[in-house]
Scaffold this motif. Structure first.
Motif: not given
Length: 208
Positions: A46-48, A53-67
């Motif tokens: 599961i996942g990928g 889009v975040g609450g302030n209009g910023e782009t959020v990807t899986d890489q944003t959460l990496a680590g």
């Protein structure tokens, strides 16, 4: 209670029950845990990658959460019961973890992007804890993520022409590499939920 109000109440109650069932099915099909809350290897992938889009209009990807491991829940701001209850529980878990809470990412992903615009999501999620990312996006991007994460979500028309959403109710637990490792079921006791979150932190790379 008027006939219309009674209908909407029954419809919302039915959606909440179906969401619990859907979440339980996801839980049983994908993971298990022992009595100490230890996470066991998942039974399904599961996942990928995703781009939202975040609450302030910023782009959020899986890489944003990496680590960092991520605690992720799918729902919508018009949800009458399951979503506010789960977000309130998540808020409590974050507080209970204390300083260790910062070792995890938290995300609430909309299954209803037509109504859940970035600012609506930001204000709604911000009422619980500003460490929870409020994520929405285009219908196409949301549907792609729901498919990859095997999230059940269905639009349910109401008698007055409005609609609600039936959706999976489980909280998803992803490791620092965005790999699925388990769930927290809707209504799961706090002790077990916290044990799973602590194990998620313990299994994370030291740098996270």
């Amino acid at each position: 209670m008027s006939g219309l109000k009674l209908f909407r109440y029954v419809a919302w109650a039915a959606v909440a029950v179906l969401a619990c069932v859907a979440g339980a099915l996801v839980y049983l099909q994908t993971t298990s845990s022992n009595n100490s809350g230890a996470l066991i290897e998942p039974l399904a992938a599961i996942g990928g990658p995703f781009e939202l889009v975040g609450g302030n209009g910023e782009t959020v990807t899986d890489q944003t959460l990496a680590g960092k491991p991520t605690v992720m829940f799918f729902g919508f701001t018009y949800c009458p019961d399951v979503c506010p209850t789960t977000l309130s529980e998540l808020q409590g878990w974050i507080e209970a973890l204390g300083p260790d809470a910062d070792k995890l990412n938290y995300a609430f992903v909309s299954v209803d992007p037509e109504r859940d615009t970035p600012d609506v999501m930001r204000d709604y999620v911000g009422a619980f804890d500003d460490r929870i990312l409020a994520l929405t996006g285009s219908r196409e991007n949301i549907d792609s993520m729901l498919k990859a994460y095997r999230v059940y979500a269905k639009r349910v028309p109401l008698d007055d022409g409005d609609y609600t959403m039936d959706h999976s109710a489980a909280v998803y637990l992803m490791n620092a590499d965005n790999k699925f490792v388990g769930t927290i079921a809707y209504g799961e006791v706090e002790e077990t939920a916290l044990a799973k979150l602590k194990r998620l932190i313990e299994n994370a790379p030291a740098s996270s």
